[in-house]
Design a protein around this motif. Structure first.
Motif, PDB file in Angstrom:
ATOM      1  N   ASP A   7      79.672  77.020  28.118  1.00 62.65           N
ATOM      2  CA  ASP A   7      80.520  77.759  27.182  1.00 62.65           C
ATOM      3  C   ASP A   7      81.606  78.608  27.850  1.00 62.65           C
ATOM      4  N   ARG A   8      81.850  78.352  29.134  1.00 60.71           N
ATOM      5  CA  ARG A   8      82.956  79.001  29.836  1.00 60.71           C
ATOM      6  C   ARG A   8      83.749  77.946  30.596  1.00 60.71           C
ATOM      7  N   ALA A  53      77.966  80.952  30.371  1.00 60.23           N
ATOM      8  CA  ALA A  53      78.369  82.359  30.308  1.00 60.23           C
ATOM      9  C   ALA A  53      77.379  83.248  31.050  1.00 60.23           C
ATOM     10  N   GLU A  56      78.545  83.962  34.489  1.00 55.30           N
ATOM     11  CA  GLU A  56      79.940  84.409  34.651  1.00 55.30           C
ATOM     12  C   GLU A  56      80.117  85.491  35.717  1.00 55.30           C
ATOM     13  N   LEU A  73      90.324  82.384  32.529  1.00 56.76           N
ATOM     14  CA  LEU A  73      88.939  82.211  32.081  1.00 56.76           C
ATOM     15  C   LEU A  73      88.962  82.092  30.559  1.00 56.76           C
ATOM     16  N   SER A  75      86.573  81.119  26.866  1.00 57.62           N
ATOM     17  CA  SER A  75      85.323  80.778  26.195  1.00 57.62           C
ATOM     18  C   SER A  75      85.510  79.383  25.617  1.00 57.62           C
ATOM     19  N   ARG A  76      84.411  78.684  25.396  1.00 58.71           N
ATOM     20  CA  ARG A  76      84.467  77.285  24.920  1.00 58.71           C
ATOM     21  C   ARG A  76      83.401  77.106  23.838  1.00 58.71           C
ATOM     22  N   TYR A  86      89.059  76.753  22.545  1.00 60.61           N
ATOM     23  CA  TYR A  86      89.126  77.563  23.761  1.00 60.61           C
ATOM     24  C   TYR A  86      89.845  78.861  23.440  1.00 60.61           C
ATOM     25  N   ILE A  89      89.852  84.589  27.754  1.00 59.78           N
ATOM     26  CA  ILE A  89      89.127  85.840  27.938  1.00 59.78           C
ATOM     27  C   ILE A  89      89.856  86.722  28.946  1.00 59.78           C
TER      28      ILE A  89
END
Length: 94
Positions: A7-8, A53, A56, A73, A75-76, A86, A89
């Motif tokens: 998810d990143r 995440a 991270e 960077l 988030s996904r 997307y 961040i």
């Protein structure tokens, strides 16, 4: 965990830094998946890394310690039908 679960997304300004990051993370045992950067978020060098995440802070600290410059960077989040949303961040602040 498969790449669909990550998810990143971290984009890079240079292929050199992307490859270096992938090696550093692999050596540290941090799971990451390299793939072409999705066009809808960034052109950059064309390569990015997906990761969880939960990793991270550790991942960014490790890359900073090894002087690896990343670009952005994101988030996904799955949007259905194999697509993702997307959201930026952070930008590299090195």
């Amino acid at each position: 965990m498969t790449y669909q679960d990550y998810d990143r997304l971290l984009s890079f300004d240079s292929v050199h830094h992307a490859i270096k990051a992938e090696k550093i993370l692999s050596d540290a045992g941090i799971p990451a998946y390299a793939l072409p950067t999705p066009r809808q978020i960034d052109i950059s060098c064309g390569q990015c890394l997906l990761f969880a995440a939960a990793q991270e802070n550790k991942l960014l600290s490790l890359l900073t310690g090894h002087k690896v410059r990343w670009a952005k960077l994101f988030s996904r989040v799955p949007a259905g039908n194999g697509t993702y949303i997307y959201e930026k961040i952070n930008d590299y602040g090195g």
